[in-house]
Design an enzyme around this catalytic site. Sequence first.
Site: not given
Length: 314
Positions: A140, A161, A179, A245
């Site tokens: 998916h 998404k 999908d 970071r």
Amino acid sequence: MGKKTKVSDLVQAFQLEVLAGEQGLNRLIKVADLYRPGLEIAGYFAYHPKERVQILGKTELTFFETLTAEERRDRMQRMCAEEETPCYVITRGMTAPVEILEAADEYGMPILRSTIATTTLVSRITGFLENKLAPSTTIHGVLVDVYGIGMLITGSSGIGKSETALELVKRGHRLVADDAVEIRQVAENVLIGNAPELIKHLLEIRGVGIINVMTLFGAGAIRNVKKITLVIRLETWQQDKEYDRLGLDEETTRIIDTDLPLVTIPVRPGRNLAVIIEVAGMNFRLKRMGYNAALQFTNKLTETLAGDLDDSDV
């Protein structure tokens, strides 16, 4: 159980002529390796890999003609009686011996013929079978081609998404699948992704519905297949979670038998995910070319701190 394909698929893919044993076209092909049964024609069957597609080229058929009539019948009876053997393919358009046609019809063994040279046909059939029999899975997510990099975007349902994929398409990148992404491992550490036939070129946007990307944005906005190189995982921003970071921590994720680089992007209002994914793609390309901005920054920082310490000793 492993994947399989049928002899009829081979016939259709290479436009092979069916000479005999048509009733056996539903036989299964379970391995991608091929075999040229020269030793078996000579009468040695001890280690015959009978589960492979058998190729009869000029060498095998020319040698076969040197045998006596009784030997020819015996060899072909034994070879065609193997129920595990998918089929025999004669190359170069050569004439099939009468003995093999008779035995094939008796045992329902497909005898096929191609006009292509043996070496070329072996290479093409091997590639076809490796693709057909490759390990596969369905994930998916969304697969897009960004700057030539196949990016698999994953994340929980509703995180954005498809909307991110739409923005990437508007920015000139290409959609492969939305999908559901069908993934095949066609070689060691090589994953190929594509969309299921039913939803090819389609994108689902909540509130708008299903749109056809090729119709809206043109043929240049889609790709049918793409090698997957990088995985982008979208997750909801968590206030108490520490995120990398600098970019020094390189994560990976495993799909089938391949480890792929993974970039985790926290999602919160105001973040332009399409731009972030574009930059992640460009940064990934730079790393493969040998430039790592995070590593260079860390090295410079270490050098600066070391210089400051030396100055303080003066």
